[in-house]
Design a protein around this motif. Structure first.
Motif, PDB file in Angstrom:
ATOM      1  N   HIS A 152       7.197  13.455   4.667  1.00  4.65           N
ATOM      2  CA  HIS A 152       8.518  12.978   4.684  1.00  4.65           C
ATOM      3  C   HIS A 152       8.831  13.740   6.075  1.00  4.65           C
ATOM      4  N   ALA A 153      10.363  13.411   6.424  1.00  2.56           N
ATOM      5  CA  ALA A 153      11.441  14.630   6.927  1.00  2.56           C
ATOM      6  C   ALA A 153      11.257  15.795   6.920  1.00  2.56           C
ATOM      7  N   ALA A 211      10.831   7.846  16.962  1.00  5.02           N
ATOM      8  CA  ALA A 211       9.908   9.527  16.719  1.00  5.02           C
ATOM      9  C   ALA A 211       9.097   9.875  15.462  1.00  5.02           C
ATOM     10  N   LEU A 212      10.723   9.478  14.122  1.00  5.96           N
ATOM     11  CA  LEU A 212      10.391   9.973  13.034  1.00  5.96           C
ATOM     12  C   LEU A 212       9.553   9.389  12.072  1.00  5.96           C
ATOM     13  N   VAL A 213      10.070   8.053  12.569  1.00  6.21           N
ATOM     14  CA  VAL A 213       9.111   6.542  11.552  1.00  6.21           C
ATOM     15  C   VAL A 213       7.543   6.872  12.348  1.00  6.21           C
ATOM     16  N   ALA A 214       7.159   6.964  13.254  1.00 14.05           N
ATOM     17  CA  ALA A 214       6.215   7.205  13.708  1.00 14.05           C
ATOM     18  C   ALA A 214       5.690   8.033  13.560  1.00 14.05           C
ATOM     19  N   ALA A 215       6.129   8.904  13.054  1.00 12.97           N
ATOM     20  CA  ALA A 215       5.226  10.975  12.976  1.00 12.97           C
ATOM     21  C   ALA A 215       5.616  10.474  11.195  1.00 12.97           C
ATOM     22  N   LEU A 216       5.945   9.337  10.621  1.00  8.91           N
ATOM     23  CA  LEU A 216       5.661   9.409   8.808  1.00  8.91           C
ATOM     24  C   LEU A 216       4.715   9.119   8.865  1.00  8.91           C
ATOM     25  N   LEU A 217       4.556   7.507   9.157  1.00  7.12           N
ATOM     26  CA  LEU A 217       3.540   6.784   9.784  1.00  7.12           C
ATOM     27  C   LEU A 217       2.052   7.448   9.957  1.00  7.12           C
ATOM     28  N   ALA A 218       2.206   8.220  10.683  1.00  4.25           N
ATOM     29  CA  ALA A 218       0.970   8.564  11.479  1.00  4.25           C
ATOM     30  C   ALA A 218       0.334   9.722  10.271  1.00  4.25           C
ATOM     31  N   THR A 246      14.845  12.729   1.711  1.00  7.91           N
ATOM     32  CA  THR A 246      14.383  10.987   1.396  1.00  7.91           C
ATOM     33  C   THR A 246      13.994   9.960   1.880  1.00  7.91           C
ATOM     34  N   VAL A 247      13.467  10.643   3.401  1.00  8.30           N
ATOM     35  CA  VAL A 247      13.098   9.659   4.388  1.00  8.30           C
ATOM     36  C   VAL A 247      11.770  10.219   4.580  1.00  8.30           C
ATOM     37  N   GLY A 248      10.788   9.383   4.174  1.00 11.98           N
ATOM     38  CA  GLY A 248       9.503   9.959   4.152  1.00 11.98           C
ATOM     39  C   GLY A 248       8.493   8.187   4.072  1.00 11.98           C
ATOM     40  N   HIS A 249       7.221   8.240   3.677  1.00 10.78           N
ATOM     41  CA  HIS A 249       6.357   7.580   3.522  1.00 10.78           C
ATOM     42  C   HIS A 249       5.568   7.730   2.811  1.00 10.78           C
ATOM     43  N   TRP A 250       4.961   6.827   1.711  1.00  5.60           N
ATOM     44  CA  TRP A 250       4.680   7.477   0.205  1.00  5.60           C
ATOM     45  C   TRP A 250       3.480   6.501  -0.064  1.00  5.60           C
ATOM     46  N   PRO A 251       2.459   6.746  -0.012  1.00  5.57           N
ATOM     47  CA  PRO A 251       1.716   5.960  -0.549  1.00  5.57           C
ATOM     48  C   PRO A 251       1.475   5.267  -1.748  1.00  5.57           C
ATOM     49  N   VAL A 252       1.042   4.431  -2.543  1.00  2.00           N
ATOM     50  CA  VAL A 252       1.167   4.479  -3.604  1.00  2.00           C
ATOM     51  C   VAL A 252       0.411   4.518  -4.291  1.00  2.00           C
ATOM     52  N   ARG A 253      -0.685   5.744  -4.537  1.00  2.00           N
ATOM     53  CA  ARG A 253      -1.639   6.521  -5.429  1.00  2.00           C
ATOM     54  C   ARG A 253      -0.464   7.734  -5.555  1.00  2.00           C
ATOM     55  N   LEU A 254       0.384   7.691  -4.985  1.00  6.17           N
ATOM     56  CA  LEU A 254       1.557   8.986  -5.750  1.00  6.17           C
ATOM     57  C   LEU A 254       2.701   8.597  -6.519  1.00  6.17           C
ATOM     58  N   LEU A 255       2.196   6.984  -7.329  1.00 10.84           N
ATOM     59  CA  LEU A 255       2.920   6.680  -7.960  1.00 10.84           C
ATOM     60  C   LEU A 255       2.629   8.134  -9.817  1.00 10.84           C
ATOM     61  N   GLU A 256       1.466   7.277 -10.398  1.00 15.63           N
ATOM     62  CA  GLU A 256       1.095   8.457 -11.192  1.00 15.63           C
ATOM     63  C   GLU A 256       1.868  10.107 -11.138  1.00 15.63           C
ATOM     64  N   PRO A 257       1.549  10.113 -10.267  1.00 17.28           N
ATOM     65  CA  PRO A 257       0.737  11.917 -10.248  1.00 17.28           C
ATOM     66  C   PRO A 257       2.953  11.727  -9.946  1.00 17.28           C
ATOM     67  N   LEU A 258       3.340  11.157  -9.459  1.00 18.58           N
ATOM     68  CA  LEU A 258       5.422  11.205  -9.730  1.00 18.58           C
ATOM     69  C   LEU A 258       5.604  10.860 -10.921  1.00 18.58           C
ATOM     70  N   ALA A 267       0.651  -0.977   0.233  1.00 19.45           N
ATOM     71  CA  ALA A 267       0.278   0.102  -0.454  1.00 19.45           C
ATOM     72  C   ALA A 267       0.572   1.275   0.201  1.00 19.45           C
ATOM     73  N   SER A 268       2.220   0.935   0.232  1.00 24.28           N
ATOM     74  CA  SER A 268       3.137   1.975   0.818  1.00 24.28           C
ATOM     75  C   SER A 268       3.814   2.083   1.019  1.00 24.28           C
ATOM     76  N   VAL A 269       5.290   2.563   0.473  1.00 22.76           N
ATOM     77  CA  VAL A 269       6.727   2.740   1.051  1.00 22.76           C
ATOM     78  C   VAL A 269       7.184   3.810   1.993  1.00 22.76           C
ATOM     79  N   LEU A 270       7.822   3.054   2.853  1.00 24.07           N
ATOM     80  CA  LEU A 270       8.884   3.898   3.711  1.00 24.07           C
ATOM     81  C   LEU A 270      10.309   4.044   2.937  1.00 24.07           C
ATOM     82  N   THR A 271      10.801   5.239   2.756  1.00 20.26           N
ATOM     83  CA  THR A 271      11.840   5.372   2.358  1.00 20.26           C
ATOM     84  C   THR A 271      13.158   5.462   3.122  1.00 20.26           C
TER      85      THR A 271
END
Length: 182
Positions: free
Chosen positions: A112-113, A100-107, A118-130, A85-89
């Motif tokens: 992104h930090a 705490a950073l990972v928890a904030a990203l996932l929440a 480059t540290v981020g949580h990206w839902p797959v729905r962002l693929l086409e816009p990207l 469903a998503s990617v944690l990079t």
């Protein structure tokens, strides 16, 4: 809903002078540390932008040499193709992530930090816009693109270790970084 962990490891490392993903911090490579920093937070791991890695490899999309945004696109495409469903990079030069950073990203769903995009949580729905953004030739700044997609910048002021030069590596004591255990 599963999360794919992806380490962006396709940079040229011009300031470092050699392949920094394979540089040693203690007894493990920076790549191993980055993979370990994600492992407990995700369901699977992948390395982006390398020809060889200890984990599955996904290509930068839509083509190589698009920087970290191309790596994030590759990770999102891999996640979509493998049912995540998503990617944690994170980046290969970021050997540890504060919990705490990972928890904030996932929440925050899409985040992104603030100090290390480059540290981020990206839902797959962002693929086409990207992919559309990358094809347009516009700025490849993660922060600029993320702002257009309402991706939240979390924890301003919280920094993570980032290794850009051999001096950066020399000044980061291995005991400051958890062991790289995957």
């Amino acid at each position: 809903m599963t999360i794919l962990g992806a380490v962006l490891a396709g940079g040229r490392a011009t300031r470092f002078g050699r392949d920094k993903a394979l540089a040693l911090l203690g007894e493990a490579t920076l790549l191993d540390h980055a993979l370990a920093s994600l492992a407990s937070h995700v369901d699977a791991l992948v390395v982006i932008g390398r020809e060889q890695a200890p984990m599955p490899i996904a290509p930068d999309l839509p083509s190589p040499d698009l920087g970290p945004l191309g790596g994030i696109a590759g990770a999102l495409a891999y996640a979509q193709d493998h049912g995540h469903a998503s990617v944690l990079t994170t980046a290969c030069d970021t050997p540890s992530l504060p919990g705490a950073l990972v928890a904030a990203l996932l929440a925050n769903g899409a985040a992104h930090a603030a100090e290390a995009p480059t540290v981020g949580h990206w839902p797959v729905r962002l693929l086409e816009p990207l992919l559309a953004h990358l094809r347009s030739g516009e700025s490849r700044s993660i922060k600029r693109w993320a702002a257009t997609q309402q991706v939240v910048a979390v924890l301003p002021g919280v920094t993570v270790a980032n290794i850009n030069t051999p001096d950066d590596l020399a000044h980061l004591a291995p005991d400051q970084i958890p062991p790289a255990v995957i």
